[in-house]
Design a protein around this motif. Sequence first.
Motif, PDB file in Angstrom:
ATOM      1  N   ILE A 104       0.860  -1.193   0.000  1.00  9.20           N
ATOM      2  CA  ILE A 104       0.000   0.000   0.000  1.00  9.20           C
ATOM      3  C   ILE A 104       0.892   1.236   0.000  1.00  9.20           C
ATOM      4  O   ILE A 104       1.712   1.418   0.898  1.00  9.20           O
ATOM      5  N   THR A 105       0.747   2.070  -1.038  1.00  6.08           N
ATOM      6  CA  THR A 105       1.574   3.266  -1.167  1.00  6.08           C
ATOM      7  C   THR A 105       0.727   4.455  -1.630  1.00  6.08           C
ATOM      8  O   THR A 105      -0.120   4.305  -2.522  1.00  6.08           O
ATOM      9  N   CYS A 106       0.955   5.612  -1.011  1.00  3.41           N
ATOM     10  CA  CYS A 106       0.240   6.836  -1.381  1.00  3.41           C
ATOM     11  C   CYS A 106       1.215   8.011  -1.425  1.00  3.41           C
ATOM     12  O   CYS A 106       2.169   8.062  -0.648  1.00  3.41           O
ATOM     13  N   LEU A 107       0.959   8.946  -2.331  1.00  3.50           N
ATOM     14  CA  LEU A 107       1.696  10.201  -2.382  1.00  3.50           C
ATOM     15  C   LEU A 107       0.678  11.329  -2.533  1.00  3.50           C
ATOM     16  O   LEU A 107      -0.204  11.268  -3.400  1.00  3.50           O
ATOM     17  N   VAL A 108       0.783  12.323  -1.677  1.00 11.77           N
ATOM     18  CA  VAL A 108      -0.158  13.447  -1.678  1.00 11.77           C
ATOM     19  C   VAL A 108       0.601  14.743  -1.993  1.00 11.77           C
ATOM     20  O   VAL A 108       1.655  15.010  -1.414  1.00 11.77           O
ATOM     21  N   LEU A 109       0.064  15.510  -2.911  1.00  5.65           N
ATOM     22  CA  LEU A 109       0.631  16.818  -3.250  1.00  5.65           C
ATOM     23  C   LEU A 109      -0.484  17.863  -3.149  1.00  5.65           C
ATOM     24  O   LEU A 109      -1.533  17.717  -3.783  1.00  5.65           O
ATOM     25  N   ARG A 110      -0.261  18.843  -2.315  1.00  9.05           N
ATOM     26  CA  ARG A 110      -1.259  19.910  -2.124  1.00  9.05           C
ATOM     27  C   ARG A 110      -0.640  21.252  -2.514  1.00  9.05           C
ATOM     28  O   ARG A 110       0.504  21.533  -2.150  1.00  9.05           O
TER      29      ARG A 110
END
Length: 278
Positions: free
Chosen positions: A269-275
């Motif tokens: 499980i991998t996530c990358l968030v860019l705001r």
Amino acid sequence: SLRFGGIGIAILFVLLAVELADRVTMKRDLEIAREIQQWLVPDHPPTVDGLDIAFATRPQNTVAGDYYDAFFRPLPPKDSVLPPLLVVVADVAGKSVPAALLMATFQASLSALAATPVTLDEIVVGLDRYCRAHSLEGRRFTTAFLAEVDPKTREMIFINAGHNDPILRRASGQVERLSTGGPPFGLPLFSEEKVIYPSGRVQLQPGDLLFIFTDGVVEAVNDAGEEYGEARLLLRIQNAPPETSGETLKRVMEDVNAFVGFARQHDDITCLVLRVSA
């Protein structure tokens, strides 16, 4: 017969001791492999004015086939004075050591290509060529989402290679899915035609939220065998309050963990968030 019985027991103890020693060695080797793999992904996101980035991964096993990164390319493009920010999330088909080894070679190939003055389109073609040469006749293909962000204009060019469509939630609440691209890297060619990877372009605006993830997120299962699913994930992203990328990431990961409970997972499980800062 007692003497032969004693010899049999002694041989059994020796065999058990050898097997135990092999298991200890294997566990130590896996731990070393995990340490090496952790060197290949960043500990902390890069500092970028106006952009807030966070990422997290949870391997299904000791080592993983997922890869994520965010870094400035060494050379700026011809029409810019600032090097672009390269963002990538990839998932090698398969699990454990074989997938982890291919993940390492994928990272090395991407780093080498990104250090040259080529476009994102050319990087993607090179990655596909490399993955096809090491895919075991297509059995070890790789899905990936790659994007280049101009740190000044915040224009983003992206290519989706068979990956789960990232979620771009605009400041207005509107949701876009970034699907432009082509097939996974490394699939065998059945003709002389070249694989085409068209790129997409979006203009990031203040308040926008980009959520990139691997299929281990939406395919996470609970004890009843029910999947977390895209509908749940979309709801969490759509309802994300004004907060940091790290807070959004933590909230989603906690929601996935609460959903699956103690059920054993079948994928990383991998996530990358860019705001984008308002």
